[in-house]
Design an enzyme around this catalytic site. Structure first.
Site, PDB file in Angstrom:
ATOM      1  N   ASP A 121      25.388  12.359  20.442  1.00  0.00           N
ATOM      2  CA  ASP A 121      24.426  11.642  21.285  1.00  0.00           C
ATOM      3  C   ASP A 121      23.953  10.318  20.662  1.00  0.00           C
ATOM      4  O   ASP A 121      23.564  10.274  19.490  1.00  0.00           O
ATOM      5  CB  ASP A 121      23.209  12.535  21.564  1.00  0.00           C
ATOM      6  CG  ASP A 121      23.560  13.637  22.554  1.00  0.00           C
ATOM      7  OD1 ASP A 121      24.385  13.402  23.446  1.00  0.00           O
ATOM      8  OD2 ASP A 121      23.011  14.747  22.410  1.00  0.00           O
ATOM      9  N   HIS A 268      30.026  17.045  21.224  1.00  0.00           N
ATOM     10  CA  HIS A 268      30.058  17.917  22.392  1.00  0.00           C
ATOM     11  C   HIS A 268      30.671  17.182  23.583  1.00  0.00           C
ATOM     12  O   HIS A 268      30.754  15.944  23.609  1.00  0.00           O
ATOM     13  CB  HIS A 268      28.664  18.449  22.729  1.00  0.00           C
ATOM     14  CG  HIS A 268      27.651  17.392  22.987  1.00  0.00           C
ATOM     15  ND1 HIS A 268      27.098  16.616  21.990  1.00  0.00           N
ATOM     16  CD2 HIS A 268      27.080  16.968  24.143  1.00  0.00           C
ATOM     17  CE1 HIS A 268      26.245  15.766  22.513  1.00  0.00           C
ATOM     18  NE2 HIS A 268      26.213  15.945  23.825  1.00  0.00           N
ATOM     19  N   ARG A 283      16.851  17.375  28.656  1.00  0.00           N
ATOM     20  CA  ARG A 283      17.207  17.350  27.223  1.00  0.00           C
ATOM     21  C   ARG A 283      16.141  16.623  26.429  1.00  0.00           C
ATOM     22  O   ARG A 283      15.676  15.560  26.839  1.00  0.00           O
ATOM     23  CB  ARG A 283      18.546  16.641  27.052  1.00  0.00           C
ATOM     24  CG  ARG A 283      19.129  16.791  25.668  1.00  0.00           C
ATOM     25  CD  ARG A 283      20.395  15.981  25.519  1.00  0.00           C
ATOM     26  NE  ARG A 283      20.105  14.656  24.998  1.00  0.00           N
ATOM     27  CZ  ARG A 283      20.962  13.635  25.000  1.00  0.00           C
ATOM     28  NH1 ARG A 283      22.161  13.767  25.519  1.00  0.00           N
ATOM     29  NH2 ARG A 283      20.612  12.473  24.494  1.00  0.00           N
TER      30      ARG A 283
HETATM   31  C1  SIN Z   1      24.869  15.706  27.057  1.00  0.00           C
HETATM   32  O1  SIN Z   1      23.747  15.807  26.575  1.00  0.00           O
HETATM   33  O2  SIN Z   1      25.729  14.990  26.590  1.00  0.00           O
HETATM   34  C2  SIN Z   1      25.187  16.560  28.273  1.00  0.00           C
HETATM   35  C3  SIN Z   1      25.544  17.939  27.857  1.00  0.00           C
HETATM   36  C4  SIN Z   1      25.637  18.880  29.018  1.00  0.00           C
HETATM   37  O3  SIN Z   1      25.206  18.535  30.130  1.00  0.00           O
HETATM   38  O4  SIN Z   1      26.099  20.001  28.821  1.00  0.00           O
END
Ligand code: SIN
Length: 292
Positions: A121, A268, A283
Protein backbone atom coordinates in the site's frame (compact mmCIF):
# COMPACT_ATOMS: atom_id res chain seq x y z
CA UNK A 1 13.03 -32.06 -14.98
CA UNK A 2 13.95 -35.23 -13.02
CA UNK A 3 16.89 -33.36 -11.48
CA UNK A 4 14.56 -30.56 -10.35
CA UNK A 5 12.15 -33.10 -8.82
CA UNK A 6 14.99 -34.75 -6.88
CA UNK A 7 16.05 -31.42 -5.41
CA UNK A 8 12.53 -30.48 -4.31
CA UNK A 9 11.07 -26.99 -4.56
CA UNK A 10 13.44 -24.14 -5.24
CA UNK A 11 12.27 -22.37 -2.11
CA UNK A 12 12.12 -24.27 1.17
CA UNK A 13 10.49 -22.38 3.99
CA UNK A 14 12.31 -22.65 7.30
CA UNK A 15 9.73 -22.27 10.05
CA UNK A 16 11.01 -20.20 12.97
CA UNK A 17 10.14 -21.18 16.52
CA UNK A 18 7.64 -18.78 18.06
CA UNK A 19 6.89 -18.25 21.74
CA UNK A 20 3.52 -19.70 22.73
CA UNK A 21 0.48 -17.41 22.71
CA UNK A 22 -1.54 -17.15 25.92
CA UNK A 23 -4.33 -14.66 25.18
CA UNK A 24 -5.09 -15.38 21.51
CA UNK A 25 -5.13 -18.44 19.25
CA UNK A 26 -3.06 -18.45 16.06
CA UNK A 27 -3.96 -20.89 13.30
CA UNK A 28 -1.63 -20.72 10.29
CA UNK A 29 -3.18 -20.68 6.80
CA UNK A 30 0.06 -21.87 5.16
CA UNK A 31 3.56 -22.50 6.54
CA UNK A 32 4.78 -19.42 4.65
CA UNK A 33 2.28 -16.63 5.27
CA UNK A 34 -1.02 -15.87 6.98
CA UNK A 35 -2.72 -16.92 10.20
CA UNK A 36 -6.22 -16.72 11.58
CA UNK A 37 -6.43 -15.21 15.07
CA UNK A 38 -9.07 -16.36 17.52
CA UNK A 39 -10.14 -15.63 21.05
CA UNK A 40 -10.31 -11.88 20.65
CA UNK A 41 -13.14 -9.35 20.24
CA UNK A 42 -11.74 -6.25 18.52
CA UNK A 43 -14.80 -4.24 19.60
CA UNK A 44 -13.68 -4.42 23.24
CA UNK A 45 -10.59 -2.95 24.89
CA UNK A 46 -7.61 -5.29 24.48
CA UNK A 47 -5.24 -6.10 27.33
CA UNK A 48 -1.56 -5.16 26.91
CA UNK A 49 -0.73 -8.83 26.53
CA UNK A 50 -3.35 -9.29 23.78
CA UNK A 51 -1.95 -6.26 21.94
CA UNK A 52 1.61 -7.59 22.25
CA UNK A 53 0.56 -11.04 21.06
CA UNK A 54 -1.34 -9.62 18.07
CA UNK A 55 1.76 -7.61 17.18
CA UNK A 56 3.91 -10.72 17.51
CA UNK A 57 1.48 -12.80 15.43
CA UNK A 58 1.70 -10.14 12.70
CA UNK A 59 5.52 -10.23 12.78
CA UNK A 60 5.47 -14.05 12.65
CA UNK A 61 2.83 -14.41 9.91
CA UNK A 62 2.94 -11.10 7.89
CA UNK A 63 -0.85 -11.03 7.59
CA UNK A 64 -3.38 -12.02 10.24
CA UNK A 65 -7.12 -12.54 9.93
CA UNK A 66 -10.01 -12.17 12.35
CA UNK A 67 -13.52 -13.52 11.81
CA UNK A 68 -16.92 -12.30 13.02
CA UNK A 69 -15.79 -8.83 14.10
CA UNK A 70 -18.88 -6.65 13.97
CA UNK A 71 -17.08 -3.41 14.78
CA UNK A 72 -18.05 0.24 14.26
CA UNK A 73 -15.94 2.75 12.36
CA UNK A 74 -14.78 4.19 15.71
CA UNK A 75 -13.71 0.76 16.95
CA UNK A 76 -11.90 0.09 13.67
CA UNK A 77 -10.00 3.38 14.02
CA UNK A 78 -9.23 2.69 17.70
CA UNK A 79 -7.84 -0.76 16.83
CA UNK A 80 -5.60 0.79 14.16
CA UNK A 81 -4.30 3.44 16.58
CA UNK A 82 -2.99 0.71 18.88
CA UNK A 83 -0.29 0.13 16.25
CA UNK A 84 0.61 3.73 15.40
CA UNK A 85 -0.64 7.00 13.97
CA UNK A 86 -3.14 6.63 11.12
CA UNK A 87 -2.53 7.84 7.62
CA UNK A 88 -4.92 9.67 5.28
CA UNK A 89 -4.76 8.17 1.79
CA UNK A 90 -3.41 10.64 -0.82
CA UNK A 91 -6.14 9.85 -3.38
CA UNK A 92 -8.82 7.32 -2.45
CA UNK A 93 -12.29 8.24 -1.15
CA UNK A 94 -13.04 7.86 2.54
CA UNK A 95 -16.02 6.95 4.67
CA UNK A 96 -18.06 10.08 5.38
CA UNK A 97 -16.85 11.88 8.51
CA UNK A 98 -13.76 9.65 8.84
CA UNK A 99 -10.87 10.77 6.59
CA UNK A 100 -8.65 7.98 7.97
CA UNK A 101 -11.10 5.26 6.86
CA UNK A 102 -10.50 4.46 3.22
CA UNK A 103 -13.59 3.24 1.39
CA UNK A 104 -13.34 -0.14 -0.34
CA UNK A 105 -16.26 -0.58 -2.71
CA UNK A 106 -17.02 -2.25 -6.04
CA UNK A 107 -20.36 -3.11 -7.62
CA UNK A 108 -21.90 -3.71 -11.05
CA UNK A 109 -21.26 -0.10 -12.14
CA UNK A 110 -17.63 0.07 -11.03
CA UNK A 111 -14.97 0.57 -13.69
CA UNK A 112 -12.41 -1.13 -11.40
CA UNK A 113 -11.86 -2.43 -7.88
CA UNK A 114 -9.14 -1.49 -5.39
CA UNK A 115 -5.82 -3.27 -5.42
CA UNK A 116 -6.21 -5.44 -8.50
CA UNK A 117 -2.47 -5.78 -9.14
CA UNK A 118 0.25 -6.87 -6.71
CA UNK A 119 1.32 -4.00 -4.49
CA UNK A 120 2.36 -2.80 -1.08
CA UNK A 121 0.00 0.00 0.00
CA UNK A 122 1.01 3.56 -0.96
CA UNK A 123 4.65 2.56 -1.41
CA UNK A 124 5.00 5.84 -3.38
CA UNK A 125 5.08 7.71 -0.03
CA UNK A 126 8.53 8.59 1.37
CA UNK A 127 7.38 6.84 4.56
CA UNK A 128 5.07 4.06 3.33
CA UNK A 129 2.57 2.59 5.77
CA UNK A 130 3.57 -0.06 8.28
CA UNK A 131 0.28 -1.89 8.01
CA UNK A 132 -3.28 -1.86 6.73
CA UNK A 133 -6.39 -3.18 8.46
CA UNK A 134 -9.27 -4.03 6.16
CA UNK A 135 -12.76 -4.75 7.47
CA UNK A 136 -15.07 -6.26 4.84
CA UNK A 137 -18.77 -5.91 5.64
CA UNK A 138 -20.45 -7.03 2.44
CA UNK A 139 -19.16 -9.95 0.40
CA UNK A 140 -20.17 -11.28 -3.00
CA UNK A 141 -21.70 -14.80 -2.94
CA UNK A 142 -18.39 -16.17 -4.32
CA UNK A 143 -15.02 -14.62 -5.10
CA UNK A 144 -13.49 -11.35 -3.95
CA UNK A 145 -10.61 -13.15 -2.20
CA UNK A 146 -7.39 -11.35 -1.40
CA UNK A 147 -3.98 -12.90 -2.13
CA UNK A 148 -0.98 -12.13 0.06
CA UNK A 149 2.69 -12.85 -0.69
CA UNK A 150 5.71 -13.11 1.62
CA UNK A 151 8.52 -10.79 0.48
CA UNK A 152 11.13 -12.31 2.82
CA UNK A 153 10.48 -15.66 1.11
CA UNK A 154 10.65 -14.04 -2.35
CA UNK A 155 14.00 -12.47 -1.41
CA UNK A 156 15.36 -15.67 0.14
CA UNK A 157 14.51 -17.68 -2.98
CA UNK A 158 16.64 -15.43 -5.22
CA UNK A 159 20.03 -16.76 -6.26
CA UNK A 160 23.04 -15.44 -4.33
CA UNK A 161 24.18 -13.71 -7.53
CA UNK A 162 20.84 -11.89 -7.87
CA UNK A 163 20.92 -10.91 -4.17
CA UNK A 164 24.42 -9.47 -4.65
CA UNK A 165 23.27 -7.60 -7.79
CA UNK A 166 20.29 -6.00 -6.01
CA UNK A 167 22.25 -4.98 -2.92
CA UNK A 168 22.40 -1.18 -2.65
CA UNK A 169 20.02 -0.52 -5.60
CA UNK A 170 17.17 1.97 -5.19
CA UNK A 171 13.93 2.19 -7.16
CA UNK A 172 11.31 4.85 -7.92
CA UNK A 173 7.78 4.25 -6.60
CA UNK A 174 5.30 6.57 -8.31
CA UNK A 175 1.67 7.32 -7.43
CA UNK A 176 0.91 9.36 -10.56
CA UNK A 177 -0.04 6.53 -12.95
CA UNK A 178 -1.84 4.68 -10.15
CA UNK A 179 -4.02 7.48 -8.81
CA UNK A 180 -4.68 10.03 -11.57
CA UNK A 181 -8.33 9.70 -12.60
CA UNK A 182 -8.71 6.43 -10.69
CA UNK A 183 -11.39 7.55 -8.26
CA UNK A 184 -13.40 9.76 -10.65
CA UNK A 185 -16.35 7.32 -10.37
CA UNK A 186 -16.54 8.21 -6.66
CA UNK A 187 -16.61 11.92 -7.53
CA UNK A 188 -13.01 12.44 -6.32
CA UNK A 189 -11.20 15.30 -8.09
CA UNK A 190 -7.55 14.80 -9.01
CA UNK A 191 -4.80 16.55 -7.08
CA UNK A 192 -2.07 18.50 -8.91
CA UNK A 193 0.55 15.94 -7.76
CA UNK A 194 0.73 12.50 -6.25
CA UNK A 195 3.53 11.13 -4.06
CA UNK A 196 6.72 9.75 -5.55
CA UNK A 197 9.63 8.32 -3.61
CA UNK A 198 12.79 6.26 -3.91
CA UNK A 199 13.29 3.18 -1.78
CA UNK A 200 15.87 0.41 -1.51
CA UNK A 201 15.00 -2.59 -3.70
CA UNK A 202 15.73 -4.81 -0.69
CA UNK A 203 14.66 -3.46 2.68
CA UNK A 204 15.35 -4.61 6.22
CA UNK A 205 12.28 -4.96 8.41
CA UNK A 206 12.56 -2.71 11.48
CA UNK A 207 10.98 -5.30 13.82
CA UNK A 208 12.21 -8.69 12.56
CA UNK A 209 15.55 -7.52 11.11
CA UNK A 210 14.89 -9.73 8.06
CA UNK A 211 15.53 -8.68 4.45
CA UNK A 212 12.66 -8.61 1.97
CA UNK A 213 12.04 -7.50 -1.61
CA UNK A 214 10.49 -4.04 -1.73
CA UNK A 215 9.48 -3.45 -5.34
CA UNK A 216 5.95 -4.00 -6.59
CA UNK A 217 4.14 -4.07 -9.91
CA UNK A 218 1.66 -1.38 -8.85
CA UNK A 219 4.00 1.46 -7.96
CA UNK A 220 7.65 0.67 -8.84
CA UNK A 221 8.58 2.17 -12.20
CA UNK A 222 12.36 2.29 -12.41
CA UNK A 223 15.57 1.09 -10.77
CA UNK A 224 18.14 3.87 -10.51
CA UNK A 225 21.71 3.70 -11.73
CA UNK A 226 21.22 1.09 -14.48
CA UNK A 227 20.01 1.52 -18.10
CA UNK A 228 16.25 1.70 -18.60
CA UNK A 229 16.04 -1.58 -20.57
CA UNK A 230 17.99 -3.36 -17.83
CA UNK A 231 15.72 -1.85 -15.16
CA UNK A 232 12.62 -2.99 -17.07
CA UNK A 233 14.01 -6.52 -17.41
CA UNK A 234 15.07 -6.82 -13.76
CA UNK A 235 11.77 -5.38 -12.46
CA UNK A 236 9.83 -7.69 -14.80
CA UNK A 237 11.77 -10.67 -13.45
CA UNK A 238 11.23 -9.62 -9.81
CA UNK A 239 7.48 -8.98 -10.33
CA UNK A 240 7.05 -12.44 -11.87
CA UNK A 241 9.24 -14.05 -9.23
CA UNK A 242 7.38 -12.54 -6.26
CA UNK A 243 4.05 -13.71 -7.68
CA UNK A 244 5.10 -17.39 -7.44
CA UNK A 245 2.29 -19.20 -5.52
CA UNK A 246 4.97 -20.76 -3.26
CA UNK A 247 5.14 -17.45 -1.38
CA UNK A 248 1.37 -16.91 -1.09
CA UNK A 249 -1.81 -17.48 0.82
CA UNK A 250 -5.32 -16.66 -0.32
CA UNK A 251 -7.96 -15.36 2.07
CA UNK A 252 -11.66 -16.00 1.57
CA UNK A 253 -13.70 -13.23 3.14
CA UNK A 254 -16.95 -13.52 5.07
CA UNK A 255 -18.99 -10.53 6.26
CA UNK A 256 -17.15 -8.99 9.24
CA UNK A 257 -13.78 -10.57 8.50
CA UNK A 258 -10.73 -8.39 9.10
CA UNK A 259 -7.27 -8.71 7.55
CA UNK A 260 -4.28 -6.90 9.05
CA UNK A 261 -1.18 -7.01 6.83
CA UNK A 262 2.35 -5.71 7.20
CA UNK A 263 3.16 -3.66 4.08
CA UNK A 264 6.89 -3.78 4.88
CA UNK A 265 7.22 -7.50 4.16
CA UNK A 266 4.00 -8.56 2.37
CA UNK A 267 2.32 -7.62 -0.89
CA UNK A 268 -1.32 -8.22 -1.72
CA UNK A 269 -3.66 -8.42 -4.66
CA UNK A 270 -7.45 -8.24 -4.58
CA UNK A 271 -9.47 -10.42 -6.96
CA UNK A 272 -12.24 -8.65 -8.87
CA UNK A 273 -13.90 -11.82 -10.09
CA UNK A 274 -17.36 -11.18 -8.61
CA UNK A 275 -18.94 -8.70 -11.04
CA UNK A 276 -21.88 -7.85 -11.03
CA UNK A 277 -21.99 -8.41 -7.25
CA UNK A 278 -21.04 -5.92 -4.56
CA UNK A 279 -18.12 -6.06 -2.15
CA UNK A 280 -17.63 -3.28 0.40
CA UNK A 281 -15.74 -2.38 3.52
CA UNK A 282 -13.23 0.07 4.92
CA UNK A 283 -9.47 0.15 5.50
CA UNK A 284 -7.38 1.84 8.15
CA UNK A 285 -3.75 2.47 7.23
CA UNK A 286 -1.07 2.74 9.94
CA UNK A 287 1.87 5.07 9.29
CA UNK A 288 5.32 3.56 8.81
CA UNK A 289 8.93 4.64 8.52
CA UNK A 290 11.41 5.39 5.72
CA UNK A 291 12.57 2.01 4.35
CA UNK A 292 16.26 1.13 4.90
C1 SIN B 1 -6.35 -2.96 -0.98
O1 SIN B 1 -6.31 -2.44 0.13
O2 SIN B 1 -5.42 -2.93 -1.76
C2 SIN B 1 -7.62 -3.71 -1.36
C3 SIN B 1 -7.60 -5.08 -0.78
C4 SIN B 1 -8.92 -5.77 -0.92
O3 SIN B 1 -9.92 -5.13 -1.26
O4 SIN B 1 -8.97 -6.97 -0.64
Amino acid sequence: MREAMRRGPRYKHEASESLPYETITVDKLTPVIGAEIGGVDLGRPLSNQQQDEIHRALADNLVIFFRDQSITSEQHLAFGRLFGELMIHPAAPHIEGHPELLKIYADKDSPRANGESWHSDVSCEPEPPMGSILHIKQCPPKGGDTLFANMYAAYEALSDRMKAYLEGLHAVHDGEHVYRGTYANFGVKDKPDYPRAEHPVVRTHPVTGKKGLFVNRGFTTRIHGIPLDESDAILGYLFDHMANPLFQCRFRWQPNSIAFWDNRCAQHRAMWDYWPHTRSGARVTVKGERPV
